[in-house]
Design a protein around this motif. Structure first.
Motif, PDB file in Angstrom:
ATOM      1  N   GLY A  53      31.477 -28.061  10.507  1.00  0.00           N
ATOM      2  CA  GLY A  53      29.914 -27.334  10.418  1.00  0.00           C
ATOM      3  C   GLY A  53      29.618 -27.143   9.113  1.00  0.00           C
ATOM      4  N   ALA A  54      30.403 -27.444   8.116  1.00  0.00           N
ATOM      5  CA  ALA A  54      30.259 -27.417   6.696  1.00  0.00           C
ATOM      6  C   ALA A  54      29.049 -28.445   6.042  1.00  0.00           C
ATOM      7  CB  ALA A  54      31.302 -27.982   5.919  1.00  0.00           C
TER       8      ALA A  54
ATOM      9  N   GLU B 117      20.528 -38.159   6.692  1.00  0.00           N
ATOM     10  CA  GLU B 117      21.156 -37.708   5.585  1.00  0.00           C
ATOM     11  C   GLU B 117      22.094 -36.688   5.939  1.00  0.00           C
ATOM     12  OE1 GLU B 117      21.133 -39.329   2.848  1.00  0.00           O
ATOM     13  OE2 GLU B 117      19.330 -40.497   3.120  1.00  0.00           O
ATOM     14  N   LEU B 118      22.970 -36.498   5.028  1.00  0.00           N
ATOM     15  CA  LEU B 118      24.267 -35.158   5.223  1.00  0.00           C
ATOM     16  C   LEU B 118      23.656 -34.144   4.016  1.00  0.00           C
ATOM     17  CD1 LEU B 118      27.490 -37.098   5.355  1.00  0.00           C
ATOM     18  CD2 LEU B 118      25.865 -36.558   7.261  1.00  0.00           C
ATOM     19  N   LEU B 119      23.747 -32.999   4.743  1.00  0.00           N
ATOM     20  CA  LEU B 119      23.389 -31.774   3.749  1.00  0.00           C
ATOM     21  C   LEU B 119      24.335 -30.804   3.830  1.00  0.00           C
ATOM     22  CD1 LEU B 119      19.506 -30.947   4.132  1.00  0.00           C
ATOM     23  CD2 LEU B 119      20.650 -31.794   1.997  1.00  0.00           C
ATOM     24  N   PRO B 120      24.722 -29.970   2.637  1.00  0.00           N
ATOM     25  CA  PRO B 120      25.536 -29.118   2.838  1.00  0.00           C
ATOM     26  C   PRO B 120      24.970 -27.814   3.653  1.00  0.00           C
ATOM     27  CG  PRO B 120      25.304 -29.686   0.539  1.00  0.00           C
ATOM     28  CD  PRO B 120      24.297 -30.491   1.144  1.00  0.00           C
ATOM     29  N   ARG B 121      25.809 -26.949   4.321  1.00  0.00           N
ATOM     30  CA  ARG B 121      25.232 -25.979   5.092  1.00  0.00           C
ATOM     31  C   ARG B 121      24.334 -24.919   4.279  1.00  0.00           C
ATOM     32  NH1 ARG B 121      24.787 -24.218   9.421  1.00  0.00           N
ATOM     33  NH2 ARG B 121      26.259 -25.527  10.287  1.00  0.00           N
ATOM     34  N   ALA B 122      24.185 -24.591   3.206  1.00  0.00           N
ATOM     35  CA  ALA B 122      23.191 -23.936   2.637  1.00  0.00           C
ATOM     36  C   ALA B 122      21.999 -24.335   2.228  1.00  0.00           C
ATOM     37  CB  ALA B 122      24.084 -23.403   1.036  1.00  0.00           C
TER      38      ALA B 122
ATOM     39  N   VAL C  77      18.969 -32.244  12.906  1.00  0.00           N
ATOM     40  CA  VAL C  77      19.470 -33.279  13.979  1.00  0.00           C
ATOM     41  C   VAL C  77      20.564 -32.632  14.497  1.00  0.00           C
ATOM     42  CG1 VAL C  77      19.868 -35.595  14.710  1.00  0.00           C
ATOM     43  CG2 VAL C  77      18.268 -35.067  12.990  1.00  0.00           C
ATOM     44  N   LEU C  78      21.786 -32.622  13.803  1.00  0.00           N
ATOM     45  CA  LEU C  78      22.885 -32.047  14.178  1.00  0.00           C
ATOM     46  C   LEU C  78      23.488 -31.012  13.321  1.00  0.00           C
ATOM     47  CD1 LEU C  78      25.569 -32.706  16.218  1.00  0.00           C
ATOM     48  CD2 LEU C  78      26.352 -34.228  14.140  1.00  0.00           C
ATOM     49  N   ASP C  79      24.014 -29.880  14.084  1.00  0.00           N
ATOM     50  CA  ASP C  79      24.643 -28.687  13.270  1.00  0.00           C
ATOM     51  C   ASP C  79      25.570 -28.294  14.255  1.00  0.00           C
ATOM     52  OD1 ASP C  79      25.215 -26.687  11.630  1.00  0.00           O
ATOM     53  OD2 ASP C  79      23.227 -25.771  11.789  1.00  0.00           O
ATOM     54  N   HIS C  80      27.088 -28.532  13.723  1.00  0.00           N
ATOM     55  CA  HIS C  80      28.005 -27.903  14.420  1.00  0.00           C
ATOM     56  C   HIS C  80      28.509 -26.749  14.369  1.00  0.00           C
ATOM     57  CE1 HIS C  80      28.945 -31.644  16.883  1.00  0.00           C
ATOM     58  NE2 HIS C  80      29.062 -32.258  15.621  1.00  0.00           N
ATOM     59  N   GLY C  81      27.676 -26.032  13.152  1.00  0.00           N
ATOM     60  CA  GLY C  81      28.168 -24.656  12.639  1.00  0.00           C
ATOM     61  C   GLY C  81      27.287 -23.771  13.000  1.00  0.00           C
ATOM     62  N   GLN C  82      26.370 -24.133  14.329  1.00  0.00           N
ATOM     63  CA  GLN C  82      25.427 -22.973  14.735  1.00  0.00           C
ATOM     64  C   GLN C  82      26.110 -21.807  15.287  1.00  0.00           C
ATOM     65  OE1 GLN C  82      23.064 -25.295  17.220  1.00  0.00           O
ATOM     66  NE2 GLN C  82      21.448 -25.427  15.848  1.00  0.00           N
ATOM     67  N   GLU C  83      25.345 -20.660  15.406  1.00  0.00           N
ATOM     68  CA  GLU C  83      26.081 -19.389  15.896  1.00  0.00           C
ATOM     69  C   GLU C  83      26.156 -19.854  17.638  1.00  0.00           C
ATOM     70  OE1 GLU C  83      22.832 -19.116  14.686  1.00  0.00           O
ATOM     71  OE2 GLU C  83      23.721 -19.110  12.762  1.00  0.00           O
TER      72      GLU C  83
END
Length: 184
Positions: free
Chosen positions: A120-121, A132-137, A151-157
């Motif tokens: 999730g980073a 594209e790939l983006l950092p979490r911040a 599109v894809l975020d494995h670090g969601q709450e």
């Protein structure tokens, strides 16, 4: 008595009207002039006023809609700029698959990027027709402006996951061990 108009004077001289009748008519006219209040608006004036009010309301609604569209376009442009500035360069030959718009999509990543995506980073965002790939911040800044680009975020709450699994399901699937190196 006030000065009579020339027609009244001629009628008096000709003897066609009496002086009392001229005074009475003058008094009635004066009273009518003094007693006039605001004219009651007729149907045409009411319709015109109603039409003006409706047009003003439509104009206000249209203006508000244009402002909202302009604001959305501005936020979308800001999100695009953040993506362009903060995107992580992709490197590697390993395919990372994810779903977007009901289809399976692929980006090429190395092992380090794959671990960061899984943890999730890193987040995958859509920019036009590419991903594209983006950092979490940076992804959080994009989400504030236009969440549809994420599109894809494995670090969601955990509360934002679409469906929570039950402990009964977890117990059933615990018997099937998944290898750590599984790549699909």
């Amino acid at each position: 008595m006030a000065k009579a108009n020339p027609l009244q004077e001629q009628l008096l001289k000709a003897g066609l009207v009496k002086k009392s009748k001229v005074a009475e008519v003058a008094h009635a006219q004066n009273k009518a002039r003094q007693g006039k209040g605001p004219a009651t608006p007729n149907e045409i004036q009411l319709d015109a006023e109603r039409a003006r009010a409706e047009k003003a309301e439509r104009d206000r609604a249209l203006s508000a809609e244009r402002k909202a569209q302009a604001r959305n376009a501005e936020l979308r442009a800001q999100a695009r700029q953040i993506i362009e500035d903060r995107k992580v360069p992709r490197a590697g030959e390993s395919e990372y698959r994810f779903t977007a718009d009901g289809a399976i999509r692929t980006v090429l990543v190395n092992d380090d990027l794959r671990k960061k995506l899984s943890a999730g980073a890193l987040v995958i965002v859509r920019l036009d027709e590419r991903f594209e790939l983006l950092p979490r911040a940076a992804a959080e800044k994009v989400r504030e402006r236009d969440a549809s680009m994420i599109v894809l975020d494995h670090g969601q709450e955990p509360g934002s996951e679409p469906a929570a699994t039950t402990s009964e399901d977890d117990a059933y699937y615990a018997q099937f061990k998944v290898p750590d190196d599984l790549v699909w």
